[in-house]
Design an enzyme around this catalytic site. Structure first.
Site, PDB file in Angstrom:
ATOM      1  N   GLU A   1       9.675 -10.061  -5.321  1.00  0.00           N
ATOM      2  CA  GLU A   1      10.296  -8.889  -4.681  1.00  0.00           C
ATOM      3  C   GLU A   1      11.779  -9.120  -4.434  1.00  0.00           C
ATOM      4  OE1 GLU A   1       6.468  -7.020  -2.294  1.00  0.00           O
ATOM      5  OE2 GLU A   1       7.713  -8.477  -1.284  1.00  0.00           O
TER       6      GLU A   1
ATOM      7  N   SER B   1       0.802  -1.222   0.000  1.00  0.00           N
ATOM      8  CA  SER B   1       0.000   0.000   0.000  1.00  0.00           C
ATOM      9  C   SER B   1       0.841   1.281   0.000  1.00  0.00           C
ATOM     10  CB  SER B   1      -0.927  -0.013   1.219  1.00  0.00           C
ATOM     11  OG  SER B   1      -0.153  -0.096   2.402  1.00  0.00           O
TER      12      SER B   1
HETATM   13  O1  LIG Z   1       6.217  -7.311   1.133  1.00  0.00           O
HETATM   14  C1  LIG Z   1       5.200  -6.827   0.687  1.00  0.00           C
HETATM   15  C2  LIG Z   1       4.242  -7.595  -0.125  1.00  0.00           C
HETATM   16  O2  LIG Z   1       4.625  -8.931  -0.234  1.00  0.00           O
HETATM   17  C3  LIG Z   1       4.889  -5.396   0.965  1.00  0.00           C
HETATM   18  O3  LIG Z   1       5.870  -4.600   0.414  1.00  0.00           O
HETATM   19  C4  LIG Z   1       4.802  -5.226   2.462  1.00  0.00           C
HETATM   20  O4  LIG Z   1       3.758  -6.076   2.931  1.00  0.00           O
HETATM   21  C5  LIG Z   1       4.534  -3.783   2.851  1.00  0.00           C
HETATM   22  O5  LIG Z   1       3.262  -3.381   2.467  1.00  0.00           O
HETATM   23  P1  LIG Z   1       2.633  -1.976   2.888  1.00  0.00           P
HETATM   24  O6  LIG Z   1       3.326  -0.914   2.104  1.00  0.00           O
HETATM   25  O7  LIG Z   1       1.162  -2.146   2.537  1.00  0.00           O
HETATM   26  O8  LIG Z   1       2.826  -1.836   4.384  1.00  0.00           O
END
Ligand SMILES: O=C(CO)[C@H](O)[C@H](O)COP(=O)(O)O
Length: 265
Positions: free
Chosen positions: A124, A48
């Site tokens: 990622e 997000s």
């Molecule tokens: O690792 C991730 C997805 O796999 C996201 O980058 C992580 O969950 C952070 O998300 P947010 O910006 O919604 O806090």
């Protein structure tokens, strides 16, 4: 026939909650400091906070962006790139990326982090490793001394065939008795990643989390594990937006992590 145009990502105009403002501050500051005019291949993370990264990149203007290609870490970031009228590429075409910017679930004092809250950590990690510079963006809640402080489980992507065996290994061999298969919220059954795999969330004791590289390596050795959501020694910097409008930056300088507070973008 006129070619339909895809609307660009909207610039945020609505009043944001303080958490959203913190995410935007972090994202804008990181883009301003790390996405330079000569950067042509840019990795876009998931979560997000990342939409604010893309929003700021779009604000750099069409002249710069028409010469760039953007590599997504999953379905969400692919949609974001396309909706923002940016050029989409893939890591098999561009195995070297100038900069990847991504969110994080928690970042420790050494710039290790937990990722995979959105089940995207395999791609990622590939994009983080492919990048010459890997940068994290998050709100202040993700800034911790040690991993596991506020985000208890390590996300582990496993092939479906092996999930029960890996759970057993985690419970009885690696010391995570509460490791569980992540269940979907609006679907019966488990969360399925963009790669068709399952996700296990495995909490470990604070002592184990003090050495994230060691536990990452042990989990990764379990047959059936595809990737572990622990990113150790990978990020060059992490940006955390704060409620007071400042940004805390943890940055690797001459092999040491230095922390500073900067005013917002
Ligand atoms: O690792 C991730 C997805 O796999 C996201 O980058 C992580 O969950 C952070 O998300 P947010 O910006 O919604 O806090």
């Amino acid at each position: 026939m006129a070619i339909p145009t895809i609307p660009a990502a909207p610039v945020t105009t609505l009043k944001l909650s303080s958490i959203e403002q913190a995410k935007r501050l972090a994202a804008y500051t990181a883009v301003d400091e790390h996405i330079h005019p000569d950067h042509k291949v840019i990795g876009i993370g998931s979560g997000s906070t990342v939409p604010y990264v893309v929003e700021r990149i779009v604000q750099q203007g069409e002249d710069l962006n028409r010469h760039r290609v953007f590599i997504p870490t999953g379905f969400q970031s692919k949609e974001l790139i396309v909706a923002s009228n940016l050029s989409l590429g893939d890591v098999d075409q561009f195995p070297t990326i100038d900069v990847t910017i991504d969110g994080a679930d928690e970042v420790d004092r050494d710039l290790n982090c937990i990722k995979g809250g959105g089940a995207c950590h395999l791609r990622e990690k590939v994009l983080a490793e492919a990048a010459e510079t890997f940068i994290l963006v998050a709100d202040y809640r993700k800034n911790a001394e040690y991993l596991g402080t506020n985000f208890p489980g390590i996300p582990i992507e496993v092939v479906p065939f092996a999930y029960a065996k890996v759970l057993q290994n985690l419970h009885h061999v690696l010391g995570s008795p509460n490791a569980t298969l992540r269940m979907a919220k609006a679907k019966a059954g488990p969360v399925v990643s963009d790669n068709g795999n399952f996700i296990i969330d495995a909490p470990f004791s604070p002592d184990v989390m003090k050495d994230p590289y060691k536990i990452m390596a042990r989990i990764k050795m379990l047959t059936g594990v595809v990737e572990v959501g622990l990113f150790c020694h990978m990020a060059q910097a992490a940006y955390f937006g704060n409620q007071d409008g400042s940004v805390t930056v943890k940055e690797l300088v001459a092999g040491r992590v230095v922390e500073k507070n900067v005013l917002s973008a």
